[in-house]
Scaffold this active site. Sequence first.
Site, PDB file in Angstrom:
ATOM      1  N   ASP A  76       7.960  -5.457  -4.389  1.00  0.00           N
ATOM      2  CA  ASP A  76       9.295  -5.792  -3.889  1.00  0.00           C
ATOM      3  C   ASP A  76      10.089  -6.600  -4.909  1.00  0.00           C
ATOM      4  O   ASP A  76       9.638  -7.640  -5.372  1.00  0.00           O
ATOM      5  CB  ASP A  76       9.148  -6.597  -2.596  1.00  0.00           C
ATOM      6  CG  ASP A  76      10.388  -6.555  -1.728  1.00  0.00           C
ATOM      7  OD1 ASP A  76      11.492  -6.590  -2.285  1.00  0.00           O
ATOM      8  OD2 ASP A  76      10.233  -6.489  -0.507  1.00  0.00           O
TER       9      ASP A  76
ATOM     10  N   HIS B 151      13.307  -7.727  -4.269  1.00  0.00           N
ATOM     11  CA  HIS B 151      14.420  -8.415  -3.599  1.00  0.00           C
ATOM     12  C   HIS B 151      14.372  -9.913  -3.911  1.00  0.00           C
ATOM     13  O   HIS B 151      13.465 -10.609  -3.474  1.00  0.00           O
ATOM     14  CB  HIS B 151      14.341  -8.204  -2.083  1.00  0.00           C
ATOM     15  CG  HIS B 151      14.652  -6.806  -1.671  1.00  0.00           C
ATOM     16  ND1 HIS B 151      13.678  -5.839  -1.576  1.00  0.00           N
ATOM     17  CD2 HIS B 151      15.827  -6.221  -1.338  1.00  0.00           C
ATOM     18  CE1 HIS B 151      14.249  -4.709  -1.193  1.00  0.00           C
ATOM     19  NE2 HIS B 151      15.546  -4.908  -1.039  1.00  0.00           N
TER      20      HIS B 151
END
Length: 148
Positions: free
Chosen positions: A17, A19
């Site tokens: 991930d 983000h």
Amino acid sequence: MSHSERRLVILGVAASDSHAVANHLIAHALRGLGFEVENLGTCTPVEEFAEACERHPEAEAVIIGSLNGHVHEDLRDLPAAREAGRITCPVIVGGNLSVGSRKDPKDLERLHALGVDRILRDPGQLLSALDELRAVRAAERQRLLVAS
């Protein structure tokens, strides 16, 4: 704050991930509350969390965010790291923890089975979860002292 009162957490985003926004906001909020934050950033494999725990045995929690829904796969090495004693503090996971809009309660059971202590739906729950986990650990230490 004395060394014994110092509150250190290890923060990062799950391995697959990238983000970053929520990660930075959570780090900033925790620092504003007086926490020391070892922020490992995005795309952090379990191995890096384990290394950070070895550098900071006083850490009160590992906090792992995931927004892409692949946290189960990203944490597949967590049971081995916990069993080897490389991650001994509580592990908190939060974010979007499965792919798709329909959430299956079994997803939460799977995370607990991997060694996750707390699953948060809302970052606003983080401080109370940290305080509660800290109190539980203090009570366990006290119980061990009394027992010995």
